[in-house]
Design a protein around this motif. Structure first.
Motif, short mmCIF file in Angstrom:
data_model
loop_
_atom_site.label_atom_id
_atom_site.label_comp_id
_atom_site.label_asym_id
_atom_site.label_seq_id
_atom_site.Cartn_x
_atom_site.Cartn_y
_atom_site.Cartn_z
N LYS A 142 0.85 -1.19 0.00
CA LYS A 142 0.00 0.00 0.00
C LYS A 142 0.89 1.24 0.00
CE LYS A 142 -0.57 -0.14 5.07
NZ LYS A 142 0.38 -1.24 5.26
N LEU A 143 0.28 2.39 -0.26
CA LEU A 143 1.04 3.61 -0.45
C LEU A 143 1.89 3.97 0.77
CD1 LEU A 143 1.34 5.82 -2.65
CD2 LEU A 143 -0.34 7.16 -1.40
N GLU A 144 1.41 3.61 1.97
CA GLU A 144 2.14 3.96 3.19
C GLU A 144 3.40 3.11 3.39
OE1 GLU A 144 -2.26 4.76 3.80
OE2 GLU A 144 -1.01 3.18 2.91
N GLU A 194 9.01 2.33 -2.83
CA GLU A 194 10.13 2.61 -3.72
C GLU A 194 11.39 1.91 -3.23
OE1 GLU A 194 12.55 6.27 -5.89
OE2 GLU A 194 10.87 6.72 -4.54
N PRO A 246 -1.79 -3.03 -5.18
CA PRO A 246 -2.09 -2.45 -3.85
C PRO A 246 -3.53 -2.64 -3.41
CG PRO A 246 -2.14 -0.73 -5.49
CD PRO A 246 -1.79 -2.00 -6.23
N ARG A 298 -5.08 0.64 -2.95
CA ARG A 298 -4.58 1.43 -1.82
C ARG A 298 -3.45 2.39 -2.20
NH1 ARG A 298 -3.27 -2.87 2.56
NH2 ARG A 298 -2.65 -4.02 0.69
N PHE A 299 -3.45 2.79 -3.48
CA PHE A 299 -2.75 4.03 -3.85
C PHE A 299 -3.76 5.18 -3.82
CE2 PHE A 299 0.69 1.74 -6.59
CZ PHE A 299 1.20 1.17 -5.44
N TYR A 300 -5.02 4.83 -3.67
CA TYR A 300 -6.13 5.71 -3.27
C TYR A 300 -6.66 6.64 -4.34
CZ TYR A 300 -4.35 3.92 1.16
OH TYR A 300 -3.90 3.09 2.15
N GLN A 316 -2.14 10.55 -6.29
CA GLN A 316 -1.15 9.82 -5.50
C GLN A 316 -0.50 8.71 -6.32
OE1 GLN A 316 -4.20 9.30 -2.39
NE2 GLN A 316 -2.63 9.80 -0.88
N SER A 317 -1.29 8.05 -7.17
CA SER A 317 -0.74 7.00 -8.03
C SER A 317 0.24 7.58 -9.04
CB SER A 317 -1.88 6.28 -8.77
OG SER A 317 -2.80 5.72 -7.87
N LEU A 376 3.66 8.49 -7.40
CA LEU A 376 4.52 7.32 -7.21
C LEU A 376 5.03 6.80 -8.54
CD1 LEU A 376 5.77 5.07 -5.47
CD2 LEU A 376 3.59 3.83 -5.66
N PRO A 405 -4.53 0.41 -8.99
CA PRO A 405 -3.91 1.32 -8.02
C PRO A 405 -4.93 2.10 -7.18
CG PRO A 405 -3.72 2.18 -10.26
CD PRO A 405 -4.21 0.78 -10.39
#
Length: 343
Positions: A152-154, A158, A177, A180-182, A186-187, A190, A204
């Motif tokens: 997930k993004l959190e 990377e 994810p 959960r890149f929401y 935000q996607s 990244l 994503p």
């Protein structure tokens, strides 16, 4: 030939180390209330008044399941229309039996073999940077060209990606994810940080075909959706929203959705539930009948579990070899079935 009975064996096969996230890290959701190593499979056999043997397998499940069997007693397997049998389980066993009765590989029922082997990625769940590197190195040593993972993004994504590529230079990464890149923004942020890598984003953020098209147009990262129904594929093709599709159904639905995607020049891959060998073989036969199944599929249960329950492996150098024997074309390891039997 008549069907005379049903035989069900429940098994639970552990995963190998450095594959699953810890229980504390596990992403709980309705269909996955516990870690994957708690799941069970049913090995299924139909009994007949002749000596043909057949094999089927359920999709994985948690806890106990009622022993439900179809109303097939005294019916001739050759009276069934193969296309009416879908979803694995007892239907898989009956398709295996029908193909064996005609001395044909199962892919002949699915329309014929157009691929000799199917590209497959290694698989791991969401784990630490260090374990991700270990898994990527093992994937490369086993001959895989890519690895699919969760996160997930959190998470330190990377750092994980770069550690994986350092451990296995040139490896392709598929990150799922689970939305959960929401958001699109935000996607995209990244994606721009990792455009120098060979990477695919699967689902994503929550499905929005217009937003997915924007993401696809504004980054070189490949964008893929996991779709369950033909009408979703039609919309993905018409909106030019993605670079490829992860097709959820495993048999006839997979064939239908893949053909729709082919009309839009989209490649697909065959989804999985990180199953055991019998279900992997089933998916491989369907994949062999699809010319645009060229993205790396998930049929990796043979290597991420302690045992596939098959006597011979299906995977070699990052590809699934299509069995040419009658039916599923694989042989069950009966000693392994007994070893992992539950109850």
């Amino acid at each position: 030939m008549k069907i005379t009975g049903f035989d069900r064996t429940v098994v639970c096969v552990p995963f190998v180390p450095n594959i699953l996230s810890t229980d504390e890290e596990w992403h709980v959701r309705p269909n996955f209330p516990q870690n994957l190593d708690r799941r069970r499979h049913d090995v299924l056999r139909l009994q007949t008044d002749e000596r043909l043997t057949d094999l089927g397998m359920s999709t994985p499940y948690y806890g106990k399941k009622d022993d439900e069997v179809p109303d097939w007693i005294d019916r001739d397997p050759l009276d069934f229309e193969p296309r009416s049998l879908q979803g694995g389980g007892w239907s898989m066993a009956l398709l295996d039996l029908i193909a064996k009765a005609h001395d044909l590989p199962l892919y002949r029922l699915f329309g014929g073999k157009v691929q000799e082997r199917i590209l497959v990625d290694y698989w791991m769940h969401a784990t630490s940077v260090e374990i991700s590197a270990v898994a990527a190195r093992r994937a490369a040593e086993l001959g895989f060209h890519g690895i699919k993972t969760k996160g997930k993004l959190e998470d330190p994504l990377e750092d994980r990606f770069r550690a994986m590529v350092e451990a296995a230079p040139g490896i392709r990464i598929v990150i799922d994810p689970k939305e959960r890149f929401y958001t699109l923004e935000q996607s995209l942020e990244l994606a721009r940080r990792v455009e120098d890598l060979d990477i695919i984003f699967e689902d994503p953020f929550p499905r929005d075909f217009g937003a997915y098209r924007r993401l696809k147009e504004e980054t070189s990262v490949k964008i893929v959706m996991h779709l369950q129904k033909p009408r979703q594929v039609i919309e993905a093709v018409s909106t030019q929203a993605v670079d490829g599709i992860n097709v959820a159904p495993s048999d006839w639905g997979f064939l239908d959705m893949a053909r729709i995607a082919a009309a839009g020049d989209l490649p697909v891959w065959q989804a999985s539930n990180v199953d055991l060998g019998l279900y992997d073989a089933y998916r491989i036969h369907a994949s062999a009948a699809v010319p645009n199944c060229t993205l790396a599929s998930d049929m990796i249960g043979n290597l991420v579990h302690e045992h596939s329950l098959l006597k011979e492996p299906l995977l070699q150098d990052g590809y699934a070899q299509v069995p040419d024997g009658p039916g599923l074309g694989v042989e069950l390891d009966e000693e392994a079935v007994e070893r992992y039997r539950v109850g």
